[in-house]
Design a protein around this motif. Structure first.
Motif, PDB file in Angstrom:
ATOM      1  N   LEU A  43      32.586  46.864  29.583  1.00 43.98           N
ATOM      2  CA  LEU A  43      33.041  47.799  28.749  1.00 43.98           C
ATOM      3  C   LEU A  43      34.252  48.452  29.561  1.00 43.98           C
ATOM      4  N   TYR A  44      34.284  48.573  31.082  1.00 43.20           N
ATOM      5  CA  TYR A  44      35.410  49.021  31.862  1.00 43.20           C
ATOM      6  C   TYR A  44      36.469  48.348  31.499  1.00 43.20           C
ATOM      7  N   ILE A  45      36.486  46.999  31.412  1.00 44.95           N
ATOM      8  CA  ILE A  45      37.325  46.107  30.980  1.00 44.95           C
ATOM      9  C   ILE A  45      38.290  46.252  29.793  1.00 44.95           C
ATOM     10  N   LYS A  46      37.462  46.819  28.840  1.00 49.86           N
ATOM     11  CA  LYS A  46      38.127  47.034  27.596  1.00 49.86           C
ATOM     12  C   LYS A  46      38.940  48.302  27.680  1.00 49.86           C
ATOM     13  N   PHE A  51      42.456  44.334  24.343  1.00 47.45           N
ATOM     14  CA  PHE A  51      41.992  42.930  24.623  1.00 47.45           C
ATOM     15  C   PHE A  51      40.909  42.336  23.303  1.00 47.45           C
ATOM     16  N   SER A  52      40.983  41.043  23.160  1.00 43.25           N
ATOM     17  CA  SER A  52      39.758  40.647  22.096  1.00 43.25           C
ATOM     18  C   SER A  52      38.656  40.477  22.850  1.00 43.25           C
ATOM     19  N   GLU A  53      37.719  40.465  22.013  1.00 42.09           N
ATOM     20  CA  GLU A  53      36.229  40.276  22.535  1.00 42.09           C
ATOM     21  C   GLU A  53      36.177  38.968  23.498  1.00 42.09           C
ATOM     22  N   THR A  54      36.819  37.903  22.851  1.00 47.28           N
ATOM     23  CA  THR A  54      36.619  36.507  23.837  1.00 47.28           C
ATOM     24  C   THR A  54      37.174  36.710  25.036  1.00 47.28           C
ATOM     25  N   TYR A  55      38.364  37.632  25.088  1.00 47.28           N
ATOM     26  CA  TYR A  55      38.933  38.012  26.503  1.00 47.28           C
ATOM     27  C   TYR A  55      38.201  38.889  27.570  1.00 47.28           C
ATOM     28  N   VAL A  56      37.684  39.731  26.944  1.00 44.12           N
ATOM     29  CA  VAL A  56      36.600  40.479  27.478  1.00 44.12           C
ATOM     30  C   VAL A  56      35.505  39.832  28.110  1.00 44.12           C
ATOM     31  N   GLN A  57      34.973  38.963  27.351  1.00 45.71           N
ATOM     32  CA  GLN A  57      33.498  38.325  27.985  1.00 45.71           C
ATOM     33  C   GLN A  57      34.073  37.336  28.847  1.00 45.71           C
ATOM     34  N   THR A  63      35.012  38.203  36.787  1.00 41.98           N
ATOM     35  CA  THR A  63      34.768  39.483  37.734  1.00 41.98           C
ATOM     36  C   THR A  63      33.467  39.648  38.103  1.00 41.98           C
ATOM     37  N   PHE A  64      32.686  39.769  37.645  1.00 45.44           N
ATOM     38  CA  PHE A  64      31.006  39.678  37.877  1.00 45.44           C
ATOM     39  C   PHE A  64      31.009  38.643  38.972  1.00 45.44           C
ATOM     40  N   ALA A  65      31.381  37.265  38.785  1.00 52.62           N
ATOM     41  CA  ALA A  65      31.107  36.158  39.906  1.00 52.62           C
ATOM     42  C   ALA A  65      32.023  36.300  41.179  1.00 52.62           C
ATOM     43  N   ALA A  66      33.083  37.068  40.997  1.00 49.27           N
ATOM     44  CA  ALA A  66      34.279  37.104  42.066  1.00 49.27           C
ATOM     45  C   ALA A  66      33.621  37.604  43.519  1.00 49.27           C
ATOM     46  N   THR A  67      32.623  38.475  43.182  1.00 47.90           N
ATOM     47  CA  THR A  67      32.071  39.003  44.552  1.00 47.90           C
ATOM     48  C   THR A  67      31.232  37.874  45.196  1.00 47.90           C
ATOM     49  N   PHE A  68      30.656  37.185  44.472  1.00 51.29           N
ATOM     50  CA  PHE A  68      29.581  36.138  45.072  1.00 51.29           C
ATOM     51  C   PHE A  68      30.393  35.040  45.662  1.00 51.29           C
ATOM     52  N   VAL A  69      31.608  34.595  45.137  1.00 47.50           N
ATOM     53  CA  VAL A  69      32.314  33.544  45.553  1.00 47.50           C
ATOM     54  C   VAL A  69      32.907  33.879  47.083  1.00 47.50           C
ATOM     55  N   THR A  70      33.324  34.885  47.241  1.00 44.48           N
ATOM     56  CA  THR A  70      33.752  35.533  48.417  1.00 44.48           C
ATOM     57  C   THR A  70      32.681  35.681  49.673  1.00 44.48           C
ATOM     58  N   ALA A  71      31.503  36.307  48.867  1.00 38.89           N
ATOM     59  CA  ALA A  71      30.559  36.343  49.893  1.00 38.89           C
ATOM     60  C   ALA A  71      29.833  35.183  50.332  1.00 38.89           C
ATOM     61  N   PHE A  72      29.761  34.009  49.559  1.00 38.01           N
ATOM     62  CA  PHE A  72      29.344  32.773  49.920  1.00 38.01           C
ATOM     63  C   PHE A  72      30.030  32.108  50.894  1.00 38.01           C
ATOM     64  N   PHE A  73      31.324  32.417  51.226  1.00 37.65           N
ATOM     65  CA  PHE A  73      32.075  31.847  52.268  1.00 37.65           C
ATOM     66  C   PHE A  73      31.751  32.784  53.695  1.00 37.65           C
ATOM     67  N   GLU A 109      44.560  49.810  37.118  1.00 36.51           N
ATOM     68  CA  GLU A 109      44.923  49.991  35.781  1.00 36.51           C
ATOM     69  C   GLU A 109      45.123  48.633  34.971  1.00 36.51           C
ATOM     70  N   THR A 110      44.754  47.504  35.689  1.00 30.55           N
ATOM     71  CA  THR A 110      45.002  45.966  35.222  1.00 30.55           C
ATOM     72  C   THR A 110      43.544  45.514  35.464  1.00 30.55           C
ATOM     73  N   VAL A 111      43.293  44.341  34.776  1.00 30.27           N
ATOM     74  CA  VAL A 111      42.202  43.581  34.880  1.00 30.27           C
ATOM     75  C   VAL A 111      42.264  42.659  36.211  1.00 30.27           C
ATOM     76  N   TRP A 112      43.616  42.479  36.436  1.00 30.80           N
ATOM     77  CA  TRP A 112      43.800  41.567  37.850  1.00 30.80           C
ATOM     78  C   TRP A 112      43.409  42.406  38.848  1.00 30.80           C
ATOM     79  N   GLN A 113      43.667  43.735  38.695  1.00 27.81           N
ATOM     80  CA  GLN A 113      43.339  44.562  39.842  1.00 27.81           C
ATOM     81  C   GLN A 113      41.783  44.540  40.216  1.00 27.81           C
TER      82      GLN A 113
END
Length: 413
Positions: A43-46, A51-57, A63-73, A109-113
């Protein structure tokens, strides 16, 4: 017993109780903060663009998985740093880093951030596992399960309340302010940790105080049961996380759209309630009956209970099964931690727990992907069947390794 030694033991017990209380509340705030913002990331990304629903999903999952990727290493590195330089310092640094990351998420201000900050936060995501190592190294082996089970309830309680508080704050004050509020809550944990006093039990069985990274890995691989316990950490997380992304969709299929968010939250939280009820009790039982024995029972029981998920036709059945799974899996983390406390020398416990956390985070990444693929290709029932199979494989593997160890010991004698 010498009076001086008896008084020293009492002082150590008082210090352990004080530190356990501090770390319980710290884990409560961290667990709550980590889950306060997760339910509304999509909802925050929206709000960040048209954005389209596909883009948001798509980006919500990444974005959810990103934290786990860094934490894994990074988790084993944190564990090693804690072993060498003190875990209190590491915890304070992690808390500050996590707080800053969450505050900045409230001004993106952006999804990338947002994605970059979630990735960055992975460096600090091992905070709970470091608190486990902090308490583990000052806990006598005979009571490790009960103590670590008590500590685990703090994180579970925070995780249960986090989504409710986060949802209320987001509805009342907006998403951005909720991130900033979450940042402030993490700072409370940091303040609590400042008041903790670091202490390690003097190792009786091992006088060595420094191990190279190669020696730590050799110690793990040289103990088949310990290596197996670490490896199945990943399988367990794959099993538990496989259902989470599609749980609301399954509830919708069973119940329809009416009160979907509430009913989905009820089904999701049922496992946490079971966890909260049983974590300390399973740890206490494992102290008396053996950590591997209880761990095997929990894994096989969890596999049996989750098999019924493939046959549910009503929401109440799903809630009941999730509650049953929570009761069995509630003991897995503290019993696993207590076993590591038993098998790993105090000087390397942080690093060994770091590898354990790293494998858990890998399971957190693989699980949702696997669950989504199975549900989309073969239906919801397949997710429960595969989840049960993974828990069954974990339990049988640990049983086989344990029996082989007993046979080898019998042969040696």
């Amino acid at each position: 017993m010498h009076p001086e030694r008896s008084e020293s033991n009492l002082d150590e017990q008082r210090l352990l109780k004080r530190n356990l209380l501090i770390m319980w509340f710290s884990n409560f705030f961290v667990g709550g903060s980590m889950t306060m913002v997760l339910p509304f990331i999509s909802l925050y990304i929206k709000t960040l663009g048209n954005f389209s629903e596909t883009y948001v999903q798509h980006w919500a999952g990444i974005t959810f998985a990103a934290t786990f990727v860094t934490a894994f290493f990074f988790s084993p590195v944190l564990g090693r740093l804690g072993d060498r330089y003190g875990r209190k310092r590491i915890l304070i640094a992690l808390g500050m880093g996590m707080s800053v990351s969450l505050f900045l998420m409230g001004v993106v201000e952006t999804v990338w951030q947002l994605f970059t900050l979630r990735l960055f936060m992975g460096f600090f995501a091992g905070m709970v596992s470091i608190t486990q190592a902090f308490i583990s190294t000052q806990t006598p082996k005979h009571m490790a399960g009960r103590v670590l089970g008590t500590l685990q309830t703090g994180s579970i309680a925070g995780t249960l309340l986090g989504p409710l508080i986060g949802g209320f704050l987001a509805d009342s004050f907006g998403y951005a302010l909720t991130f900033k509020g979450t940042s402030a809550i993490i700072l409370i944990s940091v303040i609590l940790i400042f008041s903790a006093r670091e202490h390690k039990l003097k190792p009786k069985e091992d006088k060595k105080t420094f191990y190279t990274r190669i020696e730590v890995i050799q110690h793990i691989l040289g103990n088949p049961a310990l290596a197996t316990v670490l490896f199945i950490s990943m399988l367990i997380q794959v099993a538990l996380f496989s259902i989470q992304p599609i749980l609301a969709l399954f509830v919708s299929e069973l119940h329809g759209p009416e009160n979907l968010a509430f009913i989905s939250g009820l089904a999701f939280s049922a496992a946490g309630v079971g966890n909260l009820m049983m974590a300390r009790k399973w740890g206490d039982l494992a102290d008396r009956k053996g950590y591997l024995n209880i761990l095997i029972i929990l894994l096989l029981s969890g596999a049996a209970i989750y098999t019924f998920g493939a046959f549910v036709t009503e929401v109440w059945q799903l809630v009941l099964i999730r509650f049953g799974l929570g009761i069995t899996t509630g003991g897995i983390i503290p019993v696993r931690m207590a076993y590591i406390r038993q098998e790993a020398p105090i000087a390397i416990q942080g690093e060994v727990l770091g590898y354990n956390t790293s494998l858990r985070f890998l399971g957190n990444i693989v699980g949702p992907v696997l669950g989504g693929f199975l549900a989309g290709s073969l239906g919801f029932a397949s997710v429960f069947i595969v989840t049960s199979a993974l828990l069954l494989i974990s339990g049988l593997t640990l049983l086989a390794v344990t029996r082989r160890m007993h046979l080898l010991k019998s042969g040696a004698h």
